[in-house]
Design a protein around this motif. Structure first.
Motif, PDB file in Angstrom:
ATOM      1  N   ASN A 165      -3.387   1.112  -3.334  1.00 20.90           N
ATOM      2  CA  ASN A 165      -2.962   0.070  -2.399  1.00 20.90           C
ATOM      3  C   ASN A 165      -4.042  -0.952  -2.092  1.00 20.90           C
ATOM      4  O   ASN A 165      -3.878  -1.777  -1.186  1.00 20.90           O
ATOM      5  N   ASP A 169      -0.489  -5.850   0.716  1.00 20.53           N
ATOM      6  CA  ASP A 169      -0.045  -5.895   2.103  1.00 20.53           C
ATOM      7  C   ASP A 169       0.639  -4.574   2.452  1.00 20.53           C
ATOM      8  O   ASP A 169       1.048  -3.818   1.560  1.00 20.53           O
ATOM      9  N   PRO A 170       0.782  -4.261   3.754  1.00 23.72           N
ATOM     10  CA  PRO A 170       1.339  -2.964   4.160  1.00 23.72           C
ATOM     11  C   PRO A 170       2.725  -2.669   3.591  1.00 23.72           C
ATOM     12  O   PRO A 170       2.998  -1.539   3.186  1.00 23.72           O
ATOM     13  N   LYS A 171       3.599  -3.675   3.528  1.00 26.68           N
ATOM     14  CA  LYS A 171       4.947  -3.442   3.020  1.00 26.68           C
ATOM     15  C   LYS A 171       4.922  -3.077   1.538  1.00 26.68           C
ATOM     16  O   LYS A 171       5.597  -2.132   1.109  1.00 26.68           O
ATOM     17  N   THR A 172       4.139  -3.811   0.761  1.00 30.41           N
ATOM     18  CA  THR A 172       4.032  -3.515  -0.670  1.00 30.41           C
ATOM     19  C   THR A 172       3.363  -2.169  -0.894  1.00 30.41           C
ATOM     20  O   THR A 172       3.729  -1.425  -1.820  1.00 30.41           O
ATOM     21  N   ILE A 174       3.632   0.483   0.909  1.00 33.42           N
ATOM     22  CA  ILE A 174       4.647   1.522   1.108  1.00 33.42           C
ATOM     23  C   ILE A 174       5.519   1.657  -0.133  1.00 33.42           C
ATOM     24  O   ILE A 174       5.849   2.770  -0.564  1.00 33.42           O
ATOM     25  N   VAL A 175       5.877   0.517  -0.749  1.00 37.87           N
ATOM     26  CA  VAL A 175       6.685   0.539  -1.981  1.00 37.87           C
ATOM     27  C   VAL A 175       5.953   1.293  -3.092  1.00 37.87           C
ATOM     28  O   VAL A 175       6.546   2.127  -3.787  1.00 37.87           O
ATOM     29  N   ASN A 199      -2.188   5.238   5.913  1.00 37.95           N
ATOM     30  CA  ASN A 199      -0.729   5.231   5.853  1.00 37.95           C
ATOM     31  C   ASN A 199      -0.252   6.063   4.664  1.00 37.95           C
ATOM     32  O   ASN A 199       0.750   6.768   4.752  1.00 37.95           O
TER      33      ASN A 199
END
Length: 250
Positions: A165, A169-172, A174-175, A199
């Motif tokens: 990661n 960004d945080p959303k990507t 998570i993906v 995370n």
């Protein structure tokens, strides 16, 4: 399954790893965490053979990898997939060519079989029909997914991931975590991930080892972290209000 037994690694007078023993199981996300300079990446490189341990053993499904010469290691190396921190894609190659690259090196598959495999891997990482794009045309998250597609092209038993990661960004992030987790469980891969992303730790940390000053200072699951009294681990993991809130939910 991968076992590491009493791994030491010294560079000159600098002893980076100091007797680390652990077992990484198939079908699980095995995370290596720790602060800068704790030895995370050095340990990963010792496991895959990029560094030779000063002392100790690395065992893949009962076979002593450290005792093998270069030729003897080839069959195991063919079962290893790697996702590097910067994805390490070849800028001059298309997405399709990047994925086919290890198939050209290590298989005698026909051209059509290689293309079928590349298409399957791209579809599996949700990048269908992106074959002819070049890395410069991809977002950071897409590059990571192409890197994953290339890493699974050889249908590996073992998947090694270095800071998946980083730069996302945080959303990507998570993906990417969810994709790695799905592939690990679906194909029963022994996945070893070096990360500093808490995370990821709290989200997919089936099995975690925490390194501190070159030693294994703690071992457990993400739920175990919520109840640990290891001060170094607490200082590392719960340095932010966000991760402290995550702990309170467990």
């Amino acid at each position: 399954m991968i076992e590491i037994q009493d791994i030491y690694k010294t560079f000159g007078d600098n002893e980076v790893l100091k007797g680390i023993t652990a077992t990484f199981e198939a079908g699980k996300n095995n995370l290596i965490i720790g602060g800068s300079g704790s030895g995370k990446t050095t340990l990963l490189k010792c496991i895959v053979g990029l560094h030779e341990p000063t002392k100790g053993k690395v065992i893949f499904n009962g076979e002593d990898f450290t005792a093998m010469n270069f030729e003897e290691r080839v069959p195991i190396r063919k079962q290893i997939g790697m996702l590097f921190q910067n994805s390490a894609l070849f800028d001059s190659m298309t997405v399709e060519e990047n994925i086919i690259f290890p198939l050209n090196l290590f298989t005698d598959m026909s051209k059509s079989e290689k293309l079928d495999r590349a298409n399957f891997c791209l579809e599996r990482v949700n990048l269908k029909d992106k074959n002819k794009l070049f890395p410069s045309e991809l977002s950071g998250g897409m590059k990571k997914r192409v890197g994953i597609a290339r890493a699974i092209a050889m249908e590996p038993k073992y998947l090694f991931v270095d800071e998946p990661n980083s730069g996302l960004d945080p959303k990507t992030s998570i993906v990417i975590d969810e994709l790695i987790n799905e592939l690990t469980q679906e194909y029963k891969i022994t996945t070893v991930i070096v990360t500093h992303d808490m995370n990821s730790v709290m989200g997919i940390g089936d099995h975690i080892i925490f390194l501190h000053q070159g030693k294994k200072a703690w071992e457990g699951t993400n739920k175990d972290i919520a109840h640990t009294d290891n001060q170094e681990l607490n200082d590392f993991v719960f340095a932010s209000k966000f991760t402290q809130a995550a702990k309170e939910k467990l």
